[in-house]
Write a protein that holds these residues in place. Structure first.
Motif, PDB file in Angstrom:
ATOM      1  N   GLU A 203       0.063  -3.595   9.829  1.00  0.00           N
ATOM      2  CA  GLU A 203      -0.631  -2.362   9.490  1.00  0.00           C
ATOM      3  C   GLU A 203      -0.214  -0.967   9.610  1.00  0.00           C
ATOM      4  O   GLU A 203       0.462  -0.903  10.744  1.00  0.00           O
ATOM      5  CB  GLU A 203      -2.178  -2.639  10.101  1.00  0.00           C
ATOM      6  CG  GLU A 203      -3.221  -1.535   9.740  1.00  0.00           C
ATOM      7  CD  GLU A 203      -4.413  -1.729  10.270  1.00  0.00           C
ATOM      8  OE1 GLU A 203      -5.536  -0.963   9.999  1.00  0.00           O
ATOM      9  OE2 GLU A 203      -4.569  -2.643  11.138  1.00  0.00           O
ATOM     10  N   ASN A 204      -0.337  -0.416   8.771  1.00  0.00           N
ATOM     11  CA  ASN A 204       0.098   1.178   8.954  1.00  0.00           C
ATOM     12  C   ASN A 204      -0.949   1.982   8.445  1.00  0.00           C
ATOM     13  O   ASN A 204      -1.558   2.006   7.088  1.00  0.00           O
ATOM     14  CB  ASN A 204       1.559   1.321   7.986  1.00  0.00           C
ATOM     15  CG  ASN A 204       2.673   0.560   8.163  1.00  0.00           C
ATOM     16  OD1 ASN A 204       3.575   0.967   9.355  1.00  0.00           O
ATOM     17  ND2 ASN A 204       2.866  -0.564   7.591  1.00  0.00           N
ATOM     18  N   PRO A 205      -1.388   2.990   9.650  1.00  0.00           N
ATOM     19  CA  PRO A 205      -2.634   3.704   9.108  1.00  0.00           C
ATOM     20  C   PRO A 205      -2.500   4.510   7.944  1.00  0.00           C
ATOM     21  O   PRO A 205      -1.423   5.324   7.914  1.00  0.00           O
ATOM     22  CB  PRO A 205      -2.803   4.686  10.338  1.00  0.00           C
ATOM     23  CG  PRO A 205      -1.874   3.801  11.435  1.00  0.00           C
ATOM     24  CD  PRO A 205      -1.089   2.887  10.948  1.00  0.00           C
ATOM     25  N   GLY A 206      -3.289   4.558   6.899  1.00  0.00           N
ATOM     26  CA  GLY A 206      -3.033   5.183   5.686  1.00  0.00           C
ATOM     27  C   GLY A 206      -2.103   4.733   4.974  1.00  0.00           C
ATOM     28  O   GLY A 206      -1.509   5.517   3.783  1.00  0.00           O
ATOM     29  N   GLY A 207      -1.433   3.412   5.135  1.00  0.00           N
ATOM     30  CA  GLY A 207      -0.290   3.136   4.593  1.00  0.00           C
ATOM     31  C   GLY A 207      -0.666   2.556   2.945  1.00  0.00           C
ATOM     32  O   GLY A 207      -1.972   2.093   2.659  1.00  0.00           O
ATOM     33  N   ILE A 208       0.264   2.620   1.974  1.00  0.00           N
ATOM     34  CA  ILE A 208       0.008   2.112   0.689  1.00  0.00           C
ATOM     35  C   ILE A 208       0.877   0.897   0.380  1.00  0.00           C
ATOM     36  O   ILE A 208       2.172   1.124   0.736  1.00  0.00           O
ATOM     37  CB  ILE A 208       0.287   3.198  -0.353  1.00  0.00           C
ATOM     38  CG1 ILE A 208      -0.553   4.603  -0.246  1.00  0.00           C
ATOM     39  CG2 ILE A 208       0.242   2.827  -1.763  1.00  0.00           C
ATOM     40  CD1 ILE A 208      -0.326   5.533  -0.841  1.00  0.00           C
ATOM     41  N   TYR A 209       0.345  -0.101   0.193  1.00  0.00           N
ATOM     42  CA  TYR A 209       1.221  -1.528   0.014  1.00  0.00           C
ATOM     43  C   TYR A 209       1.260  -1.844  -1.525  1.00  0.00           C
ATOM     44  O   TYR A 209       0.513  -1.810  -2.076  1.00  0.00           O
ATOM     45  CB  TYR A 209       0.714  -2.535   0.588  1.00  0.00           C
ATOM     46  CG  TYR A 209       0.178  -2.222   2.156  1.00  0.00           C
ATOM     47  CD1 TYR A 209       1.116  -2.183   3.242  1.00  0.00           C
ATOM     48  CD2 TYR A 209      -1.006  -1.659   2.498  1.00  0.00           C
ATOM     49  CE1 TYR A 209       0.887  -1.844   4.473  1.00  0.00           C
ATOM     50  CE2 TYR A 209      -1.412  -1.282   3.730  1.00  0.00           C
ATOM     51  CZ  TYR A 209      -0.624  -1.326   4.796  1.00  0.00           C
ATOM     52  OH  TYR A 209      -0.887  -0.812   6.007  1.00  0.00           O
ATOM     53  N   THR A 210       2.372  -2.115  -1.751  1.00  0.00           N
ATOM     54  CA  THR A 210       2.978  -2.623  -3.020  1.00  0.00           C
ATOM     55  C   THR A 210       3.824  -4.019  -3.029  1.00  0.00           C
ATOM     56  O   THR A 210       4.859  -3.994  -2.480  1.00  0.00           O
ATOM     57  CB  THR A 210       3.603  -1.490  -3.897  1.00  0.00           C
ATOM     58  OG1 THR A 210       2.719  -0.335  -4.126  1.00  0.00           O
ATOM     59  CG2 THR A 210       3.887  -2.057  -5.571  1.00  0.00           C
ATOM     60  N   TRP A 211       3.210  -5.074  -3.506  1.00  0.00           N
ATOM     61  CA  TRP A 211       3.874  -6.246  -3.668  1.00  0.00           C
ATOM     62  C   TRP A 211       4.457  -6.695  -4.889  1.00  0.00           C
ATOM     63  O   TRP A 211       3.676  -6.495  -5.946  1.00  0.00           O
ATOM     64  CB  TRP A 211       2.870  -7.512  -3.113  1.00  0.00           C
ATOM     65  CG  TRP A 211       2.511  -7.386  -1.688  1.00  0.00           C
ATOM     66  CD1 TRP A 211       1.392  -6.794  -1.274  1.00  0.00           C
ATOM     67  CD2 TRP A 211       3.176  -8.089  -0.715  1.00  0.00           C
ATOM     68  NE1 TRP A 211       1.340  -7.140   0.148  1.00  0.00           N
ATOM     69  CE2 TRP A 211       2.315  -7.777   0.547  1.00  0.00           C
ATOM     70  CE3 TRP A 211       4.504  -8.917  -0.591  1.00  0.00           C
ATOM     71  CZ2 TRP A 211       2.706  -8.383   1.828  1.00  0.00           C
ATOM     72  CZ3 TRP A 211       4.779  -9.203   0.748  1.00  0.00           C
ATOM     73  CH2 TRP A 211       3.887  -9.042   1.999  1.00  0.00           C
ATOM     74  N   THR A 212       5.516  -7.055  -4.904  1.00  0.00           N
ATOM     75  CA  THR A 212       6.075  -7.476  -6.414  1.00  0.00           C
ATOM     76  C   THR A 212       6.954  -8.744  -6.110  1.00  0.00           C
ATOM     77  O   THR A 212       7.449  -9.073  -4.885  1.00  0.00           O
ATOM     78  CB  THR A 212       7.221  -6.381  -6.828  1.00  0.00           C
ATOM     79  OG1 THR A 212       8.200  -6.089  -5.960  1.00  0.00           O
ATOM     80  CG2 THR A 212       6.560  -5.074  -7.272  1.00  0.00           C
ATOM     81  N   LYS A 213       7.558  -9.319  -7.120  1.00  0.00           N
ATOM     82  CA  LYS A 213       8.295 -10.653  -6.919  1.00  0.00           C
ATOM     83  C   LYS A 213       9.621 -10.184  -7.379  1.00  0.00           C
ATOM     84  O   LYS A 213       9.593  -9.832  -8.729  1.00  0.00           O
ATOM     85  CB  LYS A 213       7.638 -11.792  -7.653  1.00  0.00           C
ATOM     86  CG  LYS A 213       8.341 -12.964  -7.683  1.00  0.00           C
ATOM     87  CD  LYS A 213       7.714 -14.318  -8.440  1.00  0.00           C
ATOM     88  CE  LYS A 213       8.360 -15.430  -8.254  1.00  0.00           C
ATOM     89  NZ  LYS A 213       7.916 -16.597  -8.981  1.00  0.00           N
TER      90      LYS A 213
END
Length: 304
Positions: free
Chosen positions: A5-15
């Protein structure tokens, strides 16, 4: 898959190989093998990080068993082979605890059972296969047969009849299923036997009887037999002697008024066939007598 977890983080998953986002959450559930990449932006985009992981998704276990050949068999006649197939890398465990792709079912005992196996993948997941019913039927009891004047009778009403030509070792199916069998295509010295059949399982052969034999006994050998074939006949027929050892016999044939039409002396040892030619005599009934000096046997011969 889960990223820290990163406070205020934006996560983007790709393959790998695709730019299409799969998720914007910290976690991603995957169902396919591949390399998965997560990009994280934090502190209003001032910091970024990237990581990847290779995922090998183990296929769900599958199991199908098949038989190699028939699954209804007779006791003691070979075995039933079963084979299992499943997902790539599957391991199999059979109902009796054995492992492997193949299983041979022993037929030494009469039984009916549903056989199956389990399939496992590398994760330890398992599934059960279909079931195959194997039926091992018992071998029926062989009949006994007897004969008189060319008519053969079995102890069973459903006997299957067989014959074996003289000088051969192979029994041939007569195509007759009955208690009584009257062969029309055999010659002196041929043999007749019967078998019982239940649930497609044949018994062993019965006792064998020589074709044309009448079943007389003599003082030297109680198993000796005398056969007359064919009877009726056209004046030419055969006498078949079997299992007669060192027996000196006198043969006499007379018409119905007592006139002797044939007299013959024979020294017999073991099996013997004697051709008799009375083609010159008139049609009618004749009495054939065989004597060994101690016993006498009389049979009627019909010349047409």
């Amino acid at each position: 898959l889960t990223v820290a977890e990163n406070p205020g983080g934006i996560y983007t998953w790709t393959k790998s190989g695709s730019t299409t986002p799969l998720s914007n959450n910290r976690t991603l559930k995957v169902t396919q093998t591949g390399t998965y990449i997560v990009d994280v932006l934090a502190c209003a985009g001032q910091f970024s990080a990237k990581d990847s992981v290779v995922v090998d998704v183990e296929p769900a276990p599958t199991a199908v068993i098949q038989s190699v050949g028939a699954t209804t068999v007779c006791k003691g006649q070979g075995s039933v082979s079963l084979t299992a197939t499943g997902q790539t890398g599957a391991t199999f465990k059979w109902d009796n605890g054995s492992t492997g792709t193949f299983r041979n079912v022993n037929t030494d005992s009469v039984h009916t059972f549903d056989y199956f196996c389990y399939s496992y993948n590398a994760c330890g997941d398992s599934t059960i296969s279909n079931k195959i019913k194997v039926i091992v039927n018992d071998i029926p009891v062989a009949p006994t047969i007897s004969h008189s004047q060319g008519v053969y009778t079995a102890s069973s009403t459903t006997a299957h009849w067989f014959y074996k030509l003289k000088g051969t070792t192979v029994w041939k199916d007569a195509g007759i299923q009955a208690k009584i069998y009257t062969p029309t295509n055999l010659s002196v010295g041929d043999s007749v036997a019967a078998r019982e059949k239940e649930n497609d399982c044949f018994s062993v052969y019965s006792n064998a009887e020589l074709f044309g034999s009448i079943g007389i006994s003599n003082v030297n050998n109680p198993d000796a037999e005398l056969g007359i074939y064919p009877n009726p006949n056209n004046g030419v027929f055969f006498l078949s002697f079997s299992e007669i050892n060192s027996m000196n016999v006198e043969l006499s044939i007379r018409n119905m008024i007592g006139q002797e039409v044939l007299q013959k002396s024979m020294d017999l040892n073991g099996n013997h066939i004697e051709e008799i030619d009375l083609s010159s005599v008139e049609s009618g009934f004749y009495m054939l007598t065989v004597s060994n000096g101690e016993q006498r046997y009389t049979r009627r011969v019909v010349i047409q």
